[in-house]
Design a protein around this motif. Structure first.
Motif, short mmCIF file in Angstrom:
data_model
loop_
_atom_site.label_atom_id
_atom_site.label_comp_id
_atom_site.label_asym_id
_atom_site.label_seq_id
_atom_site.Cartn_x
_atom_site.Cartn_y
_atom_site.Cartn_z
N GLU A 108 0.82 -1.33 0.00
CA GLU A 108 -0.10 -0.04 0.09
C GLU A 108 0.86 1.25 -0.10
O GLU A 108 2.06 1.45 0.46
CB GLU A 108 -1.04 0.09 1.34
N TYR A 109 0.25 2.21 -0.49
CA TYR A 109 0.81 3.69 -0.71
C TYR A 109 1.25 4.06 0.84
O TYR A 109 0.52 4.07 2.03
CB TYR A 109 0.05 4.64 -1.13
N ALA B 220 3.36 -0.18 -5.14
CA ALA B 220 3.06 0.86 -4.18
C ALA B 220 4.07 2.06 -4.31
O ALA B 220 5.39 1.60 -4.27
CB ALA B 220 2.96 0.50 -2.78
#
Length: 1121
Positions: free
Chosen positions: A553-554, A629
């Motif tokens: 995830e970012y 990501a």
């Protein structure tokens, strides 16, 4: 030009070909798969696989190798022609042919001469199925001739004139590469003014004195022979106008000498090309080079345009300081007029080059090999284009088709040969020649007629593995002539596969567009033609897809933090996945801070370089999935830089700066600070702040300040380091803009007035010599202002003033340049003195035994002689009325602010005599006291007795002793004693009350029960009521005979057993009670506490003799743990 016999190199015959029949039907030609075993078994006409270039320039010092390689079945034999006639290599001892090859080797290094072997060579590769021919290969030895001797005169030229140094290199093969150098073998510098043309000449748009030298040398490099030829040095002498008459006076007339003008600017004139127009022809696909070089002073600038169009984007380049226009890969669309414009400040010159793009032949459709079955039809198509349009001619086995042996199945129709109902004898190699005046193309294409039973080339039982929901391609590579028909079955005895769920490709491949788990199994391919039938089985396994069930995830992380990306996967149990992490589509840095775990990537101590996109790639042998990501590393911004002050005025300046790197967190605002190097060096003050999008600000300035500014950038992470300070800017001096603040007038003595103020800060002085003009006059009196000028201080004392008189005061700043604006006035007072009179008519009203209210009349304001701050009440206890003994007097003070004339006196002791007086208070102190006022407080309830002791216990009596209350608060009337027994279950018996005279201090209680615990409650009384009580407990003595019996019983075994049983029962009861307590039941321990409580708050017994039930909510409120 069209040679008699011409060919072109062609790739092997394994490519697919389509056959278009012009006899009202379309039949596909056979494809011959690239299977080495099959190719070894099938007959095939020759195919040229390698040959030397058409224009072959050779080094005359090395052996000449003319390549010709071909393949075919049976292997082809080779022969050569030279200049159109048979070349018998056996008769020339210098020429050999490589074994199993057509490549010729001409031995030059062993006595041969390359010039003797110049000519046009062509190779023929032949077997029983046809003959293929090569291109015409023109052999020419390279040449690097010497420069012709010539006498070079020195070049004497006037400063500012143009000059051309001619190179004129010898004609070589191929043409040489030209460059100019000096005697030290250093390249001569070139520029917009001096540059080399495409023809090798060196052009000077205008000469300068520094161009004078004697070693301008033109070099020609011949790459084939790796030799460099040098021209004789050329001398150039540039004369300035000041020395021109002295150096060449002998050659000029008097008029010429004195008519010579100084260096004059000249408008451009083109040195090359000459005239106003020219033409240029270039071939399609080549590089177009156009050149314009101009003379002029100042040096002209060249610009190129295409008339009526735009220069082609992505293919146009400018070289040689824009004097050369280069267009790569030209086409017919590039034809047109190209104008070069040379311009300087005096004018311009131009030249138009008309460009025509011609084209040597190029293929539209080259003929392709045909593999046919007996009785089939087919075509060979040869289509080419060029400018001018090329001529198409056909050859069969290297012989013009017009004189080749007849073949009834063949018909020539221009650029197409049509074959009908071919037979095995129709096999041959055909050559297509396309030629015009700029070149030719030659292609070989064979027609191979075969009769073969079906063959399946895919290995038996080949295993295919695919991922579910993806296509499955099952190969069935085959060959046969005629072309076999292909059928597919699932399983050994399954039915033929049909329907939309399958796709059958022409090459035999079965495609299952969306393979499912139930598609797993054995598939059978059957190939048949009129000569036979064959089948093959393959296996298909369908696997579960690999998935990333937890993707990275970012992340946004601050510099020097720690971050982790997850990559959790799910895969088929029979596949072994490998996980790779990438950063920005490249390998992770070789850094121990990067920790790759089983299902995560952790980066320790993150830095700015770690910013980027991180990708988790999961690979198996069948599929690959990935997820990415972005990691954004944020930090405080870098400090701004390059601060600049502009628009300096007396009271303002503009400050600009360049922001530093925002480090991935946008700058929200800039804070501007200043330093006053004149008054407070090293101390930085806040000036202003601006939004983060702004990089300039207009700053307001004060006079007589040496300003330096710095800028601090702010983002969500924090503040940057300050920028480097700007340059200093000292503003001019001026009158003060403002006066001191917080001006006050307060006397410190009854006969003075102390005037104070807050001095101006250094930058507020606006100039040197800061002073203050202090002015005062008595208010409401018609007096003139009294003024005095003082140094840079903050206080002035006026002496000899009346006591506490109001004054008007003002303080004005001034410096060497003048006064500040007129200041505002403030009201002050001279010094205070003690008040003169005491308050009168003091009255006391007793409210109760501990509280009284006092009243007084205010004093006249004139007698206060200062600011009235309030009144103070002094009061003290004289004596207790119940005890006549005196004690130390402790005065108490209550202050009542302002003009208040009454107040409450709390905390008085009952039954006591008090005195008080009242005094007025100002800023100087207290005035005289009023006469003492006496008042008395009434009786109250006493405190508890000082002690209660119980002594001398017997079988039926107890002795009680006590002390009188420490604070009787009145006259004691009696003591009240209450007591009650406590049984073994902690229940309380009946309560007995006894009143005792106040003068008693002990009591013997008789007729009590033996061996019984009693609880006693004891308090004193006045006429007002009962005071607080104290409690004690005591036990009477046990009977001796009973005690003896108890001892005997205690020694008996049965009694010991009974006591153990009772103890066990008690333990069980305690456990039950504990459980009930947790569930909200009765709490026996609380009942015990109640048994010892005040009898006046005992719960009432019920009719059955039990006490009131104690409930949990009462316990929670009154007896918490």
């Amino acid at each position: 030009m069209q040679p008699k016999i011409m060919m072109k190199k062609k790739s092997i015959s394994a490519s697919k070909a389509s056959l278009v029949l012009f006899l009202c039907q379309m039949i596909s030609a056979l494809d011959v798969p690239l299977d080495s075993k099959l190719l070894e078994e099938l007959s095939q006409p020759p195919t040229i696989t390698q040959q030397s270039p058409k224009d072959y320039i050779v080094d005359p010092r090395e052996n000449i190798v003319i390549q010709c390689e071909a393949k075919g079945k049976p292997p082809p034999s080779f022969s050569w022609t030279r200049n159109g006639t048979h070349f018998d290599i056996d008769k020339d001892t210098q020429v050999t042919m490589k074994p199993n090859s057509g490549t010729l080797v001409i031995n030059i290094m062993n006595g041969g001469k390359a010039e003797a072997y110049e000519g046009v060579y062509q190779c023929t590769a032949r077997n029983e199925r046809g003959a293929a021919i090569s291109n015409n290969i023109v052999i020419r030895p390279s040449r690097s001739p010497l420069w012709t001797k010539e006498k070079l005169e020195p070049n004497q030229v006037r400063e500012g004139d143009s000059l051309v140094l001619h190179c004129r290199p010898p004609v070589g093969l191929p043409p040489p590469i030209i460059f100019w150098m000096d005697n030290a073998f250093q390249r001569l510098p070139q520029s917009e003014r001096v540059s080399q043309g495409l023809n090798g000449d060196l052009y000077f748009s205008n000469v300068q004195p520094e161009d004078t030298r004697e070693d301008y040398i033109c070099y020609a490099r011949f790459n084939h022979t790796q030799t460099i030829q040098q021209k004789q040095p050329i001398s150039v002498k540039v004369f300035s106008m000041d020395s021109l008459n002295d150096t060449i006076a002998a050659n000029l007339s008097e008029t010429d000498i004195y008519g010579a003008k100084p260096v004059m600017e000249r408008q451009p004139v083109l040195l090359t090309p000459t005239g106003s127009t020219s033409t240029k022809v270039e071939l399609r696909g080549n590089v177009l080079l156009l050149e314009c070089i101009a003379a002029g002073l100042p040096t002209p600038v060249i610009r190129w345009i295409k008339e009526g169009g735009e220069l082609p984007a992505n293919r146009t380049f400018f070289e040689n300081f824009k004097k050369t226009l280069k267009i790569i890969d030209v086409s017919e669309a590039d034809s047109g007029n190209y104008k070069c414009i040379a311009r300087n400040i005096l004018g311009s010159a131009h030249h138009v080059i008309s460009v025509t793009v011609k084209a040597a032949p190029y293929w539209i459709t080259a003929p392709r090999n045909l593999v046919l079955s007996p009785g089939e039809d087919g075509t060979l198509i040869c289509r080419a284009n060029g400018n001018p349009k090329p001529n198409i001619s056909w050859l069969a086995n290297g012989v013009p088709i017009a004189i080749a042996p007849e073949d009834p199945s063949r018909k020539v129709d221009g650029d197409t040969i049509i074959f009908s109902h071919v037979q095995e004898r129709s096999s041959a190699v055909y050559q297509c020649n396309a030629s015009n005046e700029y070149g030719y193309l030659l292609a070989n294409a064979f027609v191979n007629v075969l009769a073969e039973p079906p063959r399946i080339l895919t290995p038996p039982n080949k295993l295919y593995q695919v991922i579910a929901d993806s296509p499955a391609l099952l190969d069935c590579a085959y060959f046969g002539s005629p072309k076999p028909e292909i059928e597919w079955f699932k399983g050994v005895k399954g039915s033929i596969l049909r329907g939309n769920e399958y796709i059958f490709h022409d090459n035999g491949t079965l495609e299952i567009p969306v393979a499912q788990k139930d598609s797993t199994g054995t598939y059978t391919c059957v190939a048949r033609n009129e000569l036979g039938k064959i089948q093959n089985e393959v296996q298909l396994e369908v696997k579960d897809p690999t998935m990333i069930i937890k993707q990275p995830e970012y992340k946004v992380i601050q510099r020097y933090g720690q971050v982790s990306f997850e990559c959790i996967i799910k895969h088929d149990s029979t596949l072994l996945p490998t996980v790779i992490w990438l950063k920005d589509n490249d390998e992770l840095p070789d850094d121990e801070r990067f920790l790759v775990g089983k299902d995560n990537l952790t980066i320790m101590n993150v830095t700015d370089k770690d910013d980027g996109t991180y990708t988790c790639i999961v690979n198996t042998t069948l599929d690959s999935v990935s997820a990415s990501a972005v990691l954004t590393v944020v930090a405080r911004p870098n400090p701004p830089f390059d601060l600049e002050l502009t628009g300096q005025l007396e009271r303002s300046v503009e400050l600009s700066w360049i922001p530093g790197d925002e480090n991935n967190s946008p700058i929200t605002n800039f804070v501007i600070e200043y330093e006053d190097g004149l008054h407070e060096p090293g101390v930085w003050h806040y000036q202003t702040e601006v939004p983060g999008t702004q990089t300039t600000v207009q700053l307001k300035l004060s006079p007589y300040v040496s300003y330096s500014f710095r800028v601090i950038a702010v983002n969500e992470i924090g503040r940057s380091q300050p920028s480097e300070p700007s340059e200093q800017y000292l503003t001019k001096s001026a009158n003060p803009d403002e006066n001191p603040s917080n001006v006050q007038g307060i006397g410190s003595e009854p006969d003075n007035l102390v005037i104070t103020w807050e001095s101006l800060k250094g930058f507020q002085s606006n100039g040197p010599g800061l002073q203050y003009k202090v002015s005062w006059r008595q208010k409401d009196v018609d007096d003139e202002w009294t003024s005095v000028i003082v140094a840079n201080v903050s206080k002035y004392i006026v002496s000899g003033t009346p006591t506490f008189v109001p004054y008007e005061i003002k303080v004005q700043a001034l410096n060497d340049l003048g006064y500040a604006p007129e200041p505002s006035e403030v009201i002050g007072h001279s010094g205070e003195d003690l008040p003169m009179v005491a308050p009168g008519n003091v009255q006391v009203h007793v409210i109760n035994s501990t509280l009284a209210k006092v009243h007084w009349d205010p004093v006249p304001l004139k007698t206060v002689r200062g600011h009235l701050q309030g009144y103070k009440v002094y009061y003290w206890k004289v004596q207790s009325l119940s005890r006549r003994s005196r004690r130390h007097v402790e005065k108490k003070i209550l202050t009542f602010r302002g003009n208040k004339t009454f107040g409450m006196l709390p905390g008085l002791e009952p039954y006591s005599s008090y005195k008080l007086n009242v005094r007025v208070v100002n800023g100087k102190g207290e005035g005289p006291a009023s006469p003492d006022k006496v008042f008395k407080t009434p009786e109250g309830v006493p405190s508890s007795p000082s002690f209660l002791k119980i002594t001398n216990p017997t079988l039926d009596s107890l002795t009680l002793e006590w002390g009188s209350p420490t604070r009787p608060n009145g006259v004691l009337t009696s003591y009240i004693l209450k007591f009650q027994p406590i049984n073994n279950t902690h229940e309380l018996g009946p309560l007995v009350e006894i009143r005792i005279p106040a003068n008693e201090s002990s009591l013997i209680l008789k007729n009590l029960n033996y061996s019984t615990r009693y609880k006693f409650y004891f308090n004193a009384q006045t006429s007002v009521g009962s005071g607080s009580q104290i409690t004690e407990e005591a036990v009477t003595v046990m009977d001796e005979a009973m005690a003896s019996r108890q001892v005997d019983i205690a020694t008996q075994g049965w009694f010991i057993g009974l006591m153990c049983a009772v103890a066990l029962l008690i333990l069980i009861l305690l456990i039950v009670c504990f459980i009930r307590r947790n569930k909200g039941g009765k709490y026996p321990v609380k009942e015990k506490e109640d048994a010892h409580a005040d009898p006046e708050i005992q719960p009432m017994k019920e009719d059955d003799g039990t006490f009131g039930e104690y409930r949990l909510f009462s316990f929670v409120s009154s007896a918490p743990f």
